[in-house]
Design a protein around this motif. Sequence first.
Motif, PDB file in Angstrom:
ATOM      1  N   LEU A  93      11.752   1.089   3.863  1.00  0.00           N
ATOM      2  CA  LEU A  93      10.772   0.075   3.852  1.00  0.00           C
ATOM      3  C   LEU A  93       9.826   0.120   2.490  1.00  0.00           C
ATOM      4  N   SER A  94       9.478   1.209   2.199  1.00  0.00           N
ATOM      5  CA  SER A  94       8.899   1.547   1.016  1.00  0.00           C
ATOM      6  C   SER A  94       9.369   0.839   0.078  1.00  0.00           C
ATOM      7  N   VAL A  95      10.799   0.986  -0.206  1.00  0.00           N
ATOM      8  CA  VAL A  95      11.586   0.372  -1.427  1.00  0.00           C
ATOM      9  C   VAL A  95      11.292  -1.112  -1.646  1.00  0.00           C
ATOM     10  N   PHE A  96      11.216  -1.940  -0.347  1.00  0.00           N
ATOM     11  CA  PHE A  96      11.131  -3.312  -0.610  1.00  0.00           C
ATOM     12  C   PHE A  96       9.815  -3.613  -1.426  1.00  0.00           C
ATOM     13  N   TRP A  97       8.842  -2.847  -0.841  1.00  0.00           N
ATOM     14  CA  TRP A  97       7.350  -3.194  -1.710  1.00  0.00           C
ATOM     15  C   TRP A  97       7.365  -2.877  -3.037  1.00  0.00           C
ATOM     16  N   ASN A  98       7.946  -1.260  -3.268  1.00  0.00           N
ATOM     17  CA  ASN A  98       8.023  -0.955  -4.574  1.00  0.00           C
ATOM     18  C   ASN A  98       8.871  -1.681  -5.811  1.00  0.00           C
ATOM     19  N   SER A  99       9.953  -2.377  -5.107  1.00  0.00           N
ATOM     20  CA  SER A  99      10.627  -2.917  -5.997  1.00  0.00           C
ATOM     21  C   SER A  99      10.445  -4.442  -6.084  1.00  0.00           C
ATOM     22  N   GLY A 100       9.391  -4.984  -5.434  1.00  0.00           N
ATOM     23  CA  GLY A 100       8.943  -6.241  -5.366  1.00  0.00           C
ATOM     24  C   GLY A 100       9.813  -7.131  -4.897  1.00  0.00           C
ATOM     25  N   HIS A 101      10.627  -6.698  -3.982  1.00  0.00           N
ATOM     26  CA  HIS A 101      11.377  -7.618  -3.072  1.00  0.00           C
ATOM     27  C   HIS A 101      10.697  -7.485  -1.547  1.00  0.00           C
ATOM     28  N   ILE A 102      10.247  -8.719  -1.259  1.00  0.00           N
ATOM     29  CA  ILE A 102       9.712  -8.797  -0.003  1.00  0.00           C
ATOM     30  C   ILE A 102      10.722  -9.570   1.186  1.00  0.00           C
ATOM     31  N   PRO A 103      11.051  -8.922   2.021  1.00  0.00           N
ATOM     32  CA  PRO A 103      12.183  -9.632   2.936  1.00  0.00           C
ATOM     33  C   PRO A 103      11.339 -10.567   3.700  1.00  0.00           C
ATOM     34  N   THR A 104      11.899 -11.600   4.285  1.00  0.00           N
ATOM     35  CA  THR A 104      11.277 -12.603   4.897  1.00  0.00           C
ATOM     36  C   THR A 104      11.487 -12.787   6.507  1.00  0.00           C
ATOM     37  N   ASP A 105      12.263 -11.906   6.983  1.00  0.00           N
ATOM     38  CA  ASP A 105      12.403 -11.695   8.251  1.00  0.00           C
ATOM     39  C   ASP A 105      11.448 -10.926   9.114  1.00  0.00           C
ATOM     40  N   ILE A 106      10.481 -11.653   9.685  1.00  0.00           N
ATOM     41  CA  ILE A 106       9.445 -10.945  10.210  1.00  0.00           C
ATOM     42  C   ILE A 106       9.682 -10.092  11.421  1.00  0.00           C
ATOM     43  N   SER A 107      10.608 -10.679  12.245  1.00  0.00           N
ATOM     44  CA  SER A 107      10.871 -10.307  13.608  1.00  0.00           C
ATOM     45  C   SER A 107      11.850  -8.705  13.447  1.00  0.00           C
ATOM     46  N   ALA A 108      12.722  -8.895  12.294  1.00  0.00           N
ATOM     47  CA  ALA A 108      13.389  -7.731  12.132  1.00  0.00           C
ATOM     48  C   ALA A 108      12.462  -6.341  11.587  1.00  0.00           C
ATOM     49  N   LEU A 109      11.447  -6.756  10.648  1.00  0.00           N
ATOM     50  CA  LEU A 109      10.647  -6.045  10.230  1.00  0.00           C
ATOM     51  C   LEU A 109      10.035  -5.119  11.360  1.00  0.00           C
ATOM     52  N   VAL A 110       9.286  -6.347  12.201  1.00  0.00           N
ATOM     53  CA  VAL A 110       8.509  -5.622  13.401  1.00  0.00           C
ATOM     54  C   VAL A 110       9.084  -4.894  14.201  1.00  0.00           C
ATOM     55  N   HIS A 111      10.611  -5.111  14.739  1.00  0.00           N
ATOM     56  CA  HIS A 111      11.600  -4.424  15.239  1.00  0.00           C
ATOM     57  C   HIS A 111      11.413  -2.930  14.846  1.00  0.00           C
ATOM     58  N   HIS A 112      11.804  -2.605  13.420  1.00  0.00           N
ATOM     59  CA  HIS A 112      11.570  -1.513  12.756  1.00  0.00           C
ATOM     60  C   HIS A 112      10.391  -0.751  12.814  1.00  0.00           C
ATOM     61  N   ALA A 113       9.238  -1.506  12.955  1.00  0.00           N
ATOM     62  CA  ALA A 113       7.837  -0.820  13.121  1.00  0.00           C
ATOM     63  C   ALA A 113       7.870  -0.108  14.327  1.00  0.00           C
ATOM     64  N   LEU A 114       8.303  -0.930  15.438  1.00  0.00           N
ATOM     65  CA  LEU A 114       8.033  -0.431  16.805  1.00  0.00           C
ATOM     66  C   LEU A 114       8.875   0.824  16.834  1.00  0.00           C
ATOM     67  N   ARG A 115      10.112   0.838  16.415  1.00  0.00           N
ATOM     68  CA  ARG A 115      10.926   1.986  16.757  1.00  0.00           C
ATOM     69  C   ARG A 115      10.996   3.068  15.472  1.00  0.00           C
ATOM     70  N   GLY A 116      10.224   2.608  14.684  1.00  0.00           N
ATOM     71  CA  GLY A 116      10.213   3.642  13.306  1.00  0.00           C
ATOM     72  C   GLY A 116       9.124   4.882  13.137  1.00  0.00           C
ATOM     73  N   GLY A 117       8.132   4.440  13.951  1.00  0.00           N
ATOM     74  CA  GLY A 117       6.989   5.562  14.055  1.00  0.00           C
ATOM     75  C   GLY A 117       5.989   5.282  12.871  1.00  0.00           C
ATOM     76  N   TYR A 118       4.928   5.944  12.722  1.00  0.00           N
ATOM     77  CA  TYR A 118       3.749   5.628  12.240  1.00  0.00           C
ATOM     78  C   TYR A 118       3.932   4.787  10.685  1.00  0.00           C
ATOM     79  N   MET A 119       4.705   5.979  10.028  1.00  0.00           N
ATOM     80  CA  MET A 119       4.720   5.371   8.396  1.00  0.00           C
ATOM     81  C   MET A 119       5.712   4.160   8.604  1.00  0.00           C
ATOM     82  N   ALA A 120       6.498   3.723   9.408  1.00  0.00           N
ATOM     83  CA  ALA A 120       7.385   2.746   9.448  1.00  0.00           C
ATOM     84  C   ALA A 120       6.461   1.743   9.635  1.00  0.00           C
TER      85      ALA A 120
END
Length: 176
Positions: A93-120
């Motif tokens: 997930l940090s690669v997206f921001w650091n490379s300047g490529h922001i994904p647009t799929d909010i629901s997929a990102l949130v899914h990974h936040a829910l299951r990925g722990g604090y840092m995710a």
Amino acid sequence: MTSASLNKQKALLADLFSAKEETVMAALKKIPEEGTPEFIIPLLRAFKAWPHSTEVRAKVTFILYHLKTPEAVPELMKALDEPDLQEEKAFILSVFWNSGHIPTDISALVHHALRGGYMAALEVMTLLEQMEDTADAEEAREASLDVQEYLDEHPNVEHGPMLAELNRTLIKLSNL
């Protein structure tokens, strides 16, 4: 792609998974010029395979943080679902921001936040904050409901406070 190019890429991938650190480092030096977006998941696997090599990990991080092609986004999204890369979710997930490529799929990102722990969850919140002007308000609203439902079902989840903060960010996005 020519067969010579394919053979070159196969050799590069084989070197990336060598047991010798010097061979891996030599492959990593070639990847920025000779690699394709399909090298992203193997790079992440190499990162994971060398937990005690700061040199290998730093080089992989540098390569991924400097991705210039938008074709990296689908590969990174695919990497988030790879079973063997779940421990690397926050890094991916940090690669997206650091490379300047922001994904647009909010629901997929949130899914990974829910299951990925604090840092995710923190990395997802950072990405969502970058969508301030472009987020789909309805998708943000639905994702907020998902976060709230998750928190209701898991009131003592370790990364609950971060998810609550992420939810506040989603609520802001849904009120565009």
